[in-house]
Write a protein that holds these residues in place. Structure first.
Motif, PDB file in Angstrom:
ATOM      1  N   MET A   1       0.828  -1.176   0.000  1.00 40.27           N
ATOM      2  CA  MET A   1       0.000   0.000   0.000  1.00 40.27           C
ATOM      3  C   MET A   1       0.881   1.251   0.000  1.00 40.27           C
ATOM      4  SD  MET A   1      -3.213   1.237   2.400  1.00 40.27           S
ATOM      5  CE  MET A   1      -3.176  -0.183   3.353  1.00 40.27           C
ATOM      6  N   SER A   4       2.249   1.898  -3.416  1.00 39.50           N
ATOM      7  CA  SER A   4       1.211   2.435  -4.306  1.00 39.50           C
ATOM      8  C   SER A   4       0.983   3.921  -4.049  1.00 39.50           C
ATOM      9  CB  SER A   4      -0.097   1.681  -4.105  1.00 39.50           C
ATOM     10  OG  SER A   4       0.047   0.332  -4.405  1.00 39.50           O
ATOM     11  N   ILE A  28      -5.473   1.696  -4.852  1.00 37.84           N
ATOM     12  CA  ILE A  28      -5.240   2.051  -3.445  1.00 37.84           C
ATOM     13  C   ILE A  28      -6.534   1.897  -2.650  1.00 37.84           C
ATOM     14  CG2 ILE A  28      -4.685   3.961  -1.878  1.00 37.84           C
ATOM     15  CD1 ILE A  28      -2.647   4.890  -4.002  1.00 37.84           C
ATOM     16  N   GLN A  31      -7.009  -1.711  -1.952  1.00 32.34           N
ATOM     17  CA  GLN A  31      -6.081  -2.134  -0.905  1.00 32.34           C
ATOM     18  C   GLN A  31      -6.575  -1.705   0.475  1.00 32.34           C
ATOM     19  OE1 GLN A  31      -2.410  -0.352  -2.253  1.00 32.34           O
ATOM     20  NE2 GLN A  31      -1.668  -2.304  -3.069  1.00 32.34           N
TER      21      GLN A  31
END
Length: 109
Positions: A1, A4, A28, A31
């Motif tokens: 994460m 990203s 995102i 996630q």
């Protein structure tokens, strides 16, 4: 994460690829949703375990299949603790019935 998010900020400041920004932003979001779901599932398992102890319900078992190694260790530990509580309860019941029998036979002797 984290990677990203860094990639998203890099693309915001260094490029002009708007569709890529939206795709990474969506990724995102997915996630974050998966992370919240993972935390929620862990909390539900922990809550079920604590409720079983609170209400002395030691018939529950926690299934350990395909959840990942950390969940398997957690659920195995919960199952072992519940098994120990079951053994302690069985010993207490055995002692209680033994004392009941002794008390009932006191008048006979």
């Amino acid at each position: 994460m984290t990677a990203s998010i860094f990639l998203l900020f890099y693309l915001i400041y260094n490029t002009d690829l708007t569709m890529t920004l939206f795709l990474i932003g969506g990724f995102i979001g997915i996630q974050i949703f998966a992370f919240i779901h993972y935390i929620d599932r862990t909390n539900r398992i922990l809550n079920n375990f604590l409720e079983s102890i609170r209400y002395s319900d030691f018939t529950r078992t926690f299934h350990v299949e395909g959840e990942g190694s950390s969940f398997e260790k957690l659920k195995n530990s919960f199952n072992e603790v519940i098994k120990d509580f079951q053994e302690v309860r069985a010993e207490k019941e055995e002692n209680f019935y033994y004392l009941q029998t002794v008390i009932q036979h006191i008048g006979i002797a």
